[in-house]
Design a protein around this motif. Sequence first.
Motif, PDB file in Angstrom:
ATOM      1  N   VAL A 227       2.284   0.022 -18.773  1.00 25.96           N
ATOM      2  CA  VAL A 227       3.620  -0.214 -19.322  1.00 25.96           C
ATOM      3  C   VAL A 227       4.457   1.067 -19.218  1.00 25.96           C
ATOM      4  O   VAL A 227       5.619   1.036 -18.795  1.00 25.96           O
ATOM      5  CB  VAL A 227       3.534  -0.702 -20.788  1.00 25.96           C
ATOM      6  CG1 VAL A 227       4.890  -0.607 -21.474  1.00 25.96           C
ATOM      7  CG2 VAL A 227       3.004  -2.134 -20.839  1.00 25.96           C
ATOM      8  N   ALA A 230       5.487   1.432 -15.678  1.00 28.15           N
ATOM      9  CA  ALA A 230       6.467   0.411 -15.269  1.00 28.15           C
ATOM     10  C   ALA A 230       7.846   0.681 -15.860  1.00 28.15           C
ATOM     11  O   ALA A 230       8.858   0.239 -15.326  1.00 28.15           O
ATOM     12  CB  ALA A 230       5.978  -0.975 -15.684  1.00 28.15           C
ATOM     13  N   GLY A 241       9.228  -2.461 -14.225  1.00 28.45           N
ATOM     14  CA  GLY A 241       8.810  -3.321 -15.335  1.00 28.45           C
ATOM     15  C   GLY A 241       9.804  -4.406 -15.673  1.00 28.45           C
ATOM     16  O   GLY A 241       9.506  -5.298 -16.471  1.00 28.45           O
ATOM     17  N   VAL A 246       5.655  -8.229 -12.378  1.00 24.69           N
ATOM     18  CA  VAL A 246       4.978  -7.145 -13.101  1.00 24.69           C
ATOM     19  C   VAL A 246       4.759  -7.548 -14.561  1.00 24.69           C
ATOM     20  O   VAL A 246       3.669  -7.378 -15.120  1.00 24.69           O
ATOM     21  CB  VAL A 246       5.819  -5.844 -13.000  1.00 24.69           C
ATOM     22  CG1 VAL A 246       5.284  -4.774 -13.930  1.00 24.69           C
ATOM     23  CG2 VAL A 246       5.834  -5.354 -11.550  1.00 24.69           C
ATOM     24  N   LYS A 247       5.800  -8.092 -15.154  1.00 24.29           N
ATOM     25  CA  LYS A 247       5.697  -8.500 -16.567  1.00 24.29           C
ATOM     26  C   LYS A 247       4.570  -9.495 -16.784  1.00 24.29           C
ATOM     27  O   LYS A 247       3.794  -9.388 -17.733  1.00 24.29           O
ATOM     28  CB  LYS A 247       7.005  -9.167 -17.016  1.00 24.29           C
ATOM     29  CG  LYS A 247       8.143  -8.220 -17.238  1.00 24.29           C
ATOM     30  CD  LYS A 247       9.369  -9.020 -17.660  1.00 24.29           C
ATOM     31  CE  LYS A 247      10.497  -8.059 -17.980  1.00 24.29           C
ATOM     32  NZ  LYS A 247      11.743  -8.774 -18.233  1.00 24.29           N
ATOM     33  N   VAL A 306       0.073  -2.427 -10.767  1.00 26.63           N
ATOM     34  CA  VAL A 306       1.403  -2.016 -11.232  1.00 26.63           C
ATOM     35  C   VAL A 306       1.718  -0.593 -10.763  1.00 26.63           C
ATOM     36  O   VAL A 306       2.869  -0.264 -10.479  1.00 26.63           O
ATOM     37  CB  VAL A 306       1.487  -2.125 -12.774  1.00 26.63           C
ATOM     38  CG1 VAL A 306       2.686  -1.363 -13.323  1.00 26.63           C
ATOM     39  CG2 VAL A 306       1.557  -3.594 -13.187  1.00 26.63           C
TER      40      VAL A 306
ATOM     41  N   ALA B 388       6.016  -9.749 -22.525  1.00 26.03           N
ATOM     42  CA  ALA B 388       6.236  -8.480 -21.824  1.00 26.03           C
ATOM     43  C   ALA B 388       7.345  -7.674 -22.496  1.00 26.03           C
ATOM     44  O   ALA B 388       7.234  -6.447 -22.649  1.00 26.03           O
ATOM     45  CB  ALA B 388       6.575  -8.742 -20.361  1.00 26.03           C
ATOM     46  N   LEU B 394       8.608  -3.958 -22.268  1.00 24.04           N
ATOM     47  CA  LEU B 394       9.194  -3.819 -20.932  1.00 24.04           C
ATOM     48  C   LEU B 394      10.675  -4.253 -20.976  1.00 24.04           C
ATOM     49  O   LEU B 394      11.064  -5.018 -21.856  1.00 24.04           O
ATOM     50  CB  LEU B 394       8.400  -4.660 -19.922  1.00 24.04           C
ATOM     51  CG  LEU B 394       7.003  -4.094 -19.640  1.00 24.04           C
ATOM     52  CD1 LEU B 394       6.161  -5.084 -18.859  1.00 24.04           C
ATOM     53  CD2 LEU B 394       7.096  -2.775 -18.880  1.00 24.04           C
TER      54      LEU B 394
END
Lengths: 366, 397
Positions: A227, A230, A241, A246-247, A306, B388, B394
């Motif tokens: 994380v 990202a 991210g 990616v999430k 990632v 996320a 994120l």
Amino acid sequence: MDFTFTEEQELAAQALRGLLDDHCSGADLRRAAEARGAGAFAAARALRRERLKELGLAGVLVPTSAGGLGLAPIDLARLAEEAGRAALPEPLIDVEGIALPMLAQLAAAAPGAHDALAAALAQQATVLAVTPGSGPVAAAVDADYLLVGRSPDELALHRRDALRLTSVESVDPLRRLATVELTDAAPLAVLQGSVARQAWDAAASRSAALIAAQQLGLGARMIAIAVAYALDRKQFGKAIGANQAVKHALADAQMRVEFARPVVYAACAALDASAPPDASASLRVSHAFVAAADAADRAARAAIQVHGAMGYSWEVDLQFYAKRAWTSAALAGGRSAHFARLHRALLDGSAATGPDHLFDAGAARA
Amino acid sequence: MAIDLRYTDAHRALRAEARAWLEANVPREPLPSFDTAEGFEAHRRWEAQLHSGRWSMVTWPQEFGGRGLDLIEWLIFEEEYYRVDAPFRVNQNGVFLFGPTLMEYGTPEQKARFLPRLAAGEDMWAQVWSEPQAGSDLAALRTTAVRDGDHYVINGHKIWSTRAVHADWGFGLFRTDPASERHRGLSYIVFPLRTPGVRIRGIPQLDGKAGFAEIFFEDARVPVADLIGGEGQGWSIAMATAGFERGLMLRSPARFQRTAQRLVELYRRETAAQGAAPIDPGLGAAVTQCWMDAEAYALATYMTASRLIAGGSIGAEASLNKVFWSELDVAMHRAAIALLGARAELRAQGSEAAAAADEACRWMDGFLFSLAGPIYAGANEIQRNIIAERVLGLPKG
């Protein structure tokens, strides 16, 4: 019915996390891995060991009557998680969770083990257990005493230097592997027969459950590292991210970790400090081992992906956690054997199924 | 507080009481599908029967017909409920979504008017939120409810409203400020589905039955008294409902444990019977993984329930639950369909009841039903974004 940790358990975990943040960072692991046991590594390790002693965990699972703290495996669960989160090279959990309760059992029956137990409780000696028939053992080269057996029907205590240790290289240099061979030396103390077998059985379950707890920490750490990367790494003018691909990979890893977590905690709670588990507790331990190993593996793979090419480089600290997760999945019998055990129990009907059995007798310890 | 996974004597007594009542009252034969008129009425009668035993809304306060049970006690009741394959809760959107929302945001008059009838199975409720152009992007909804004296006049088009064909009331989200955009200017309004100006058209699902509907509003008039919460507060109230939906109560783990149990039994039977056609070893792994995940979901729910009882809260992590159970449900049914082989496609001859009682039909119907899980209540892609962004931190895309 309560499924929350005590404040003391949480505080102990926080204390260990703080200590490991200071003394077992990714940079510390890198220096240790690159030093291969020499110089700076030894000094850093010695300092970390001194600090760990200050936590006062010695004999956490040893009965109070034998000079320990008389606690249960669940009291180590959150600590094991933190040890995993830091990929701690020292065998803190193996010593306290596996070997010391066995040594106490041995000392209760064989006076020859008294000195070793006293030294271990005083944190002046390290003792590790070498499961009969197992492969190379991590950190055995640093132990003062080793518990061994020519078969699972024997539990014997030796000084390390009475046994033949041969260092073996691991893909995870922090594990400091060695094969352990018995010699003609007479043990300091020995137990034979079903008592020894039960001690090994109980140790195997504690080991699997506490490795699973470490995998939870490894998985969470790798997700956190991914994380952070990202958020930092920008392509096409934005943080990578922000991309759903990616999430979703990281969300899936998080989901596997979070649904392994209650299984691991329930498995630890079902175990006793020294007695072997009953059948349902034993299956829950296998479930915990598989779920946590798979979750950590998912986190490792997502985190490496990632990171892009950086994820395949030696330069990124992520590798230390990933390698620990992968090598851990092969310990305590191994993920494959635990999964096969669950499959067999479902097929032969010995595993309880259905909505009303979740905490049936034995699956839940006081 | 300390981890202690043993039931108390009170828990055991509750389990025994629930088990005795359920064993005496659960219909011997499965009810016909609730997506047929006949089946819906049979399920409605079951709701009333549950209420007669005070088992319809066990977590509700006693004053509204409940037992005031906590979440652990609710889990125990649910375990007993699914243990005996009791009928699907046809009013679950009312029980688990609208009811809790009304308790939090309704006026005393609204609670007195709606909750006892809901508890008694007299009113069946449907959620009326999605629109053709507002699905995952719910804030894009355009159906308006314009104030006219002491009424709202509703115009527009809603869709994917589950069980609206047979239900009595809808809880909807409408734009009360036609000039507003996105999540501002929305209001949460309830209305009888048979209101003049409301036209309901069933939409056949994968199984051919009209399990959901689209709803056309043409100057439908709804009293202002049926606004829940304040005008313009609809979005935050709806999000609270969505929290219940994704969270703990919509899908009790017992349901998946029971399905996992049936799957394991099917696998054992098929393994014992295998002759000329051996079973794909991958199916053994799939069955094992399904059992593990059903157990994990149950343990996770106990852990969350325990945390909530101790004063904790559930936030975006509810999205983890929704993704987990919905994908588990699909995986279990896929494994069963694969085990059944060529039998899986066969339909039971005769009545709806025969279909409900037939093992292969149950799995196939359950499989088709399970495919909706990753889509409704916020598609899993949206849930993964929520995880996320709000759990992991994120950035928004």
